[in-house]
Scaffold this motif. Structure first.
Motif, PDB file in Angstrom:
ATOM      1  N   ARG A 194       0.852  -1.193   0.000  1.00  0.00           N
ATOM      2  CA  ARG A 194       0.000   0.000   0.000  1.00  0.00           C
ATOM      3  C   ARG A 194       0.888   1.243   0.000  1.00  0.00           C
ATOM      4  O   ARG A 194       1.849   1.331   0.782  1.00  0.00           O
ATOM      5  N   PRO A 195       0.596   2.225  -0.847  1.00  0.00           N
ATOM      6  CA  PRO A 195       1.410   3.445  -0.874  1.00  0.00           C
ATOM      7  C   PRO A 195       1.546   4.091   0.501  1.00  0.00           C
ATOM      8  O   PRO A 195       2.620   4.592   0.854  1.00  0.00           O
ATOM      9  N   ALA A 196       0.462   4.067   1.302  1.00  0.00           N
ATOM     10  CA  ALA A 196       0.510   4.686   2.625  1.00  0.00           C
ATOM     11  C   ALA A 196       1.469   3.946   3.548  1.00  0.00           C
ATOM     12  O   ALA A 196       2.175   4.571   4.360  1.00  0.00           O
ATOM     13  N   PHE A 197       1.508   2.615   3.461  1.00  0.00           N
ATOM     14  CA  PHE A 197       2.425   1.860   4.315  1.00  0.00           C
ATOM     15  C   PHE A 197       3.863   2.145   3.925  1.00  0.00           C
ATOM     16  O   PHE A 197       4.718   2.366   4.784  1.00  0.00           O
ATOM     17  N   ILE A 198       4.123   2.160   2.638  1.00  0.00           N
ATOM     18  CA  ILE A 198       5.475   2.461   2.155  1.00  0.00           C
ATOM     19  C   ILE A 198       5.893   3.851   2.613  1.00  0.00           C
ATOM     20  O   ILE A 198       7.024   4.068   3.076  1.00  0.00           O
ATOM     21  N   GLU A 199       4.972   4.803   2.516  1.00  0.00           N
ATOM     22  CA  GLU A 199       5.265   6.183   2.937  1.00  0.00           C
ATOM     23  C   GLU A 199       5.533   6.258   4.439  1.00  0.00           C
ATOM     24  O   GLU A 199       6.330   7.090   4.893  1.00  0.00           O
ATOM     25  N   SER A 200       4.888   5.391   5.213  1.00  0.00           N
ATOM     26  CA  SER A 200       5.014   5.455   6.670  1.00  0.00           C
ATOM     27  C   SER A 200       6.350   4.935   7.177  1.00  0.00           C
ATOM     28  O   SER A 200       6.741   5.223   8.312  1.00  0.00           O
ATOM     29  N   LEU A 201       7.065   4.175   6.373  1.00  0.00           N
ATOM     30  CA  LEU A 201       8.310   3.548   6.817  1.00  0.00           C
ATOM     31  C   LEU A 201       9.453   4.554   6.910  1.00  0.00           C
ATOM     32  O   LEU A 201       9.663   5.360   6.006  1.00  0.00           O
ATOM     33  N   THR A 202      10.209   4.466   7.997  1.00  0.00           N
ATOM     34  CA  THR A 202      11.445   5.229   8.103  1.00  0.00           C
ATOM     35  C   THR A 202      12.574   4.405   7.482  1.00  0.00           C
ATOM     36  O   THR A 202      12.414   3.205   7.216  1.00  0.00           O
ATOM     37  N   ASP A 203      13.724   5.020   7.290  1.00  0.00           N
ATOM     38  CA  ASP A 203      14.868   4.278   6.751  1.00  0.00           C
ATOM     39  C   ASP A 203      15.251   3.133   7.686  1.00  0.00           C
ATOM     40  O   ASP A 203      15.618   2.037   7.223  1.00  0.00           O
ATOM     41  N   ASP A 204      15.197   3.366   8.992  1.00  0.00           N
ATOM     42  CA  ASP A 204      15.525   2.316   9.947  1.00  0.00           C
ATOM     43  C   ASP A 204      14.535   1.162   9.883  1.00  0.00           C
ATOM     44  O   ASP A 204      14.907  -0.005  10.041  1.00  0.00           O
ATOM     45  N   GLU A 205      13.272   1.463   9.665  1.00  0.00           N
ATOM     46  CA  GLU A 205      12.265   0.412   9.560  1.00  0.00           C
ATOM     47  C   GLU A 205      12.411  -0.378   8.260  1.00  0.00           C
ATOM     48  O   GLU A 205      12.178  -1.590   8.246  1.00  0.00           O
ATOM     49  N   LYS A 206      12.805   0.283   7.208  1.00  0.00           N
ATOM     50  CA  LYS A 206      13.029  -0.428   5.949  1.00  0.00           C
ATOM     51  C   LYS A 206      14.106  -1.482   6.102  1.00  0.00           C
ATOM     52  O   LYS A 206      14.043  -2.561   5.491  1.00  0.00           O
ATOM     53  N   LYS A 207      15.100  -1.214   6.939  1.00  0.00           N
ATOM     54  CA  LYS A 207      16.210  -2.158   7.140  1.00  0.00           C
ATOM     55  C   LYS A 207      15.761  -3.412   7.892  1.00  0.00           C
ATOM     56  O   LYS A 207      16.453  -4.418   7.867  1.00  0.00           O
ATOM     57  N   MET A 208      14.608  -3.344   8.551  1.00  0.00           N
ATOM     58  CA  MET A 208      14.130  -4.512   9.305  1.00  0.00           C
ATOM     59  C   MET A 208      13.811  -5.681   8.399  1.00  0.00           C
ATOM     60  O   MET A 208      13.780  -6.830   8.847  1.00  0.00           O
ATOM     61  N   ARG A 209      13.520  -5.400   7.145  1.00  0.00           N
ATOM     62  CA  ARG A 209      13.235  -6.470   6.181  1.00  0.00           C
ATOM     63  C   ARG A 209      14.155  -6.392   4.966  1.00  0.00           C
ATOM     64  O   ARG A 209      13.827  -6.882   3.906  1.00  0.00           O
ATOM     65  N   ALA A 210      15.301  -5.762   5.158  1.00  0.00           N
ATOM     66  CA  ALA A 210      16.246  -5.621   4.035  1.00  0.00           C
ATOM     67  C   ALA A 210      16.892  -6.962   3.727  1.00  0.00           C
ATOM     68  O   ALA A 210      17.116  -7.770   4.616  1.00  0.00           O
TER      69      ALA A 210
END
Length: 210
Positions: A194-210
């Motif tokens: 969802r665009p809203a979920f992607i927008e809500s992620l911080t860089d640190d949160e993106k790394k949680m599933r990198a």
């Protein structure tokens, strides 16, 4: 008694970059298309402005004009009522009450387990919390074969509660059985893309599933 006054004219959310409750609020803000300033702060070194407005000195804190909200679930329902489109709570009282109970149980059980693991990941308590999450999430996984969203045909506030927790399963070292993963796959894809979920992620949160 001195009353602190908010000097900001724009809605502001104070949170850090990994807090799960701040993630919930950012997700709802993005779903609603609400313009808000996001102030990322260190929980151990909060700005004086926030300390003046929040008597508990906690984050996340949402400030909207003269209103200061420092409980995430209250902030989420406030946003849904303040910005009613699209609605994220069911219309009918019984269904709405059941939705609130579902979110309450998430906080009391799954989010409690989450904090137990985060606070002491190698402890015996964390081991038990991982098992609780694994067992509970596995037990409910079959319902995602019947409904596209969390116990609903429509995207609701319950999804905004649930998605940030699912996103963090890798850092919690919680692995679901393959059958359960299969049931969750379409749901997680539907939510995480969802665009809203992607927008809500911080860089640190993106790394949680990198």
């Amino acid at each position: 008694m001195v009353v602190a006054v908010n000097k900001r004219s724009v809605m502001t959310l104070f949170c850090d970059t990994t807090d799960i409750y701040g993630h919930q609020i950012r997700f709802v803000l993005a779903e609603k298309g609400v313009t808000a300033e996001i102030e990322f702060v260190d929980a151990k070194h909060l700005p004086q402005e926030l300390l003046d407005l929040n008597p508990y000195g906690s984050i996340p804190t949402l400030i909207d004009r003269d209103l200061t909200l420092y409980e995430a679930h209250i902030a989420l329902e406030y946003l849904d009522e303040r910005f009613p489109h699209p609605p994220l709570m069911p219309v009918y009282p019984i269904v709405r009450a059941n939705s609130r109970l579902t979110m309450y149980r998430m906080r009391k059980e799954w989010y409690k387990a989450y904090h137990t693991i985060i606070d002491a990941p190698k402890s015996e308590a964390a081991k038990e919390a991982r098992k609780l999450l694994q067992d509970d999430l596995t037990a409910i996984s079959v319902m995602f074969k019947e409904k596209p969203f969390f116990m609903s045909d429509d995207f609701t506030l319950a999804d905004c509660y649930f998605a940030p927790l699912l996103w963090r399963l890798p850092i919690l070292d919680v692995t679901l059985p393959k059958v359960a993963q299969k049931h969750y796959l379409s749901y997680m894809t539907r939510i995480f893309e969802r665009p809203a979920f992607i927008e809500s992620l911080t860089d640190d949160e993106k790394k949680m599933r990198a």
